[in-house]
Design an enzyme around this catalytic site. Sequence first.
Site, PDB file in Angstrom:
ATOM      1  N   SER A 123       0.750  -1.287   0.448  1.00  0.00           N
ATOM      2  CA  SER A 123      -0.372   0.131  -0.129  1.00  0.00           C
ATOM      3  C   SER A 123       0.617   1.225   0.084  1.00  0.00           C
ATOM      4  O   SER A 123       1.481   1.596  -0.657  1.00  0.00           O
ATOM      5  CB  SER A 123      -1.054   0.102   1.242  1.00  0.00           C
ATOM      6  OG  SER A 123      -2.172   0.847   0.397  1.00  0.00           O
TER       7      SER A 123
ATOM      8  N   ASP B 259      -9.092  -6.611  -5.051  1.00  0.00           N
ATOM      9  CA  ASP B 259      -8.661  -4.859  -4.356  1.00  0.00           C
ATOM     10  C   ASP B 259      -8.893  -4.117  -4.943  1.00  0.00           C
ATOM     11  O   ASP B 259      -8.874  -3.876  -6.258  1.00  0.00           O
ATOM     12  CB  ASP B 259      -6.849  -5.080  -4.425  1.00  0.00           C
ATOM     13  CG  ASP B 259      -6.429  -3.756  -3.743  1.00  0.00           C
ATOM     14  OD1 ASP B 259      -6.960  -3.011  -3.009  1.00  0.00           O
ATOM     15  OD2 ASP B 259      -4.733  -3.219  -3.532  1.00  0.00           O
TER      16      ASP B 259
ATOM     17  N   HIS C 128      -8.291  -5.009  -0.742  1.00  0.00           N
ATOM     18  CA  HIS C 128      -6.950  -4.253  -0.490  1.00  0.00           C
ATOM     19  C   HIS C 128      -6.229  -5.008   0.326  1.00  0.00           C
ATOM     20  O   HIS C 128      -4.983  -4.850   0.927  1.00  0.00           O
ATOM     21  CB  HIS C 128      -6.836  -3.117   0.513  1.00  0.00           C
ATOM     22  CG  HIS C 128      -5.539  -2.849   0.438  1.00  0.00           C
ATOM     23  ND1 HIS C 128      -4.877  -1.846  -0.876  1.00  0.00           N
ATOM     24  CD2 HIS C 128      -5.247  -0.796   0.970  1.00  0.00           C
ATOM     25  CE1 HIS C 128      -4.213  -1.622  -0.839  1.00  0.00           C
ATOM     26  NE2 HIS C 128      -4.103  -0.929   0.473  1.00  0.00           N
TER      27      HIS C 128
END
Length: 377
Positions: free
Chosen positions: A148, A318, A351
């Site tokens: 991320s 995601d 995610h």
Amino acid sequence: MTLGTVKPELIHFEDTLQLQSGASISSYDLMVQTYGKLNAAKSNAVLICHALNASHHIAGQSESGELGWWDNMIGPGQPVDTNHFFVIGVNNLGSCFGSTGPMSLNPKTGKPYGASFPVVTVEDWVNAQALLADRLGIEKFAAVMGGSLGGMQAMAWGTMYPDRVANCIVIASAPKLSAQNIAFNEVARNAIMSDPDFHGGDFYAHSVVPRRGLRVARMIGHITYLSDDDMAEKFGRDLRRVDGASDEYKFSFDVEFEVESYLRHQGEKFADYFDANTYLLITRALDYFDPAKKFGGNLAAALAEVSAKYLVVSFTTDWRFAPTRSREIVKALLDNKHDVAYAEIDAPHGHDAFLLDDQRYHSVVSAYFNKVFQELS
């Protein structure tokens, strides 16, 4: 074999760090956690960059009993094997887990920085990490890795310090945020800033916490971290009922559905440990990251001079950092004929998949790091 209890170290820097905004900060601290042993050549160091609400505590058990946020990834016999690598976790400037941030005392005033803490960027964090590497005597990292926002830092290492990193591992990330992602961040920030207890960011002086805003910000975030399928499987439209209560609607605005209960619980928990000003700073750093901006939006041009090898990993469900965004990174690297491996993992968890156990995902990372270790030998 586990890492057991681990202890962090606070490292002080007296020199001034010039920030991308034009502001600067001096006399600051970085909270650091290390695992494994640095070899004689100091060539086996791996830097792990953290995402929004994480910290230096990446693995092992803290003195309070909390497991590191990537404990399933880092440790003896894990994909990033601490029998082979010297692994470093560092809490970024502006965070609230030990490094200098809004909650810290400003040496010039003797009061918390609060709203006066300067805006920081991904590039600022990488520059601070490079100074930490200097302090530790590490000229070149065997790898820089993150998921991320941490993946954005790994990307920035490749472009900012091409001679100081051999491998960049970018997981569930993107070369820049989409307008939709910036919008989610703005709604979350606005929830915090509109909380009456925020006091323009100087709520410390009032001995209050903008809990309502933090709760809403975290609830928004959690919705984006999970996939629709994952939420359906976990909660569906189940009603929250206790002690055999009727399965009829209560026709109220109290918690009715299990998913509402989950979101409120996550929001409450988050408000207990995270700093509101830190949330603003870190989400804004996410917004600003765009290495292609000074190249007219051309990502291939931005990545032209990198020398590291890359592993890029994405997850099919995601939607916050969709696989298409990872493929943009891969294409830009391939356009320059750089060495890149790509894995798109079919996982249902959205995610958050980059933090969870998935044998295929962990096997990819493990195989890559085995190769990195072989190249060191």
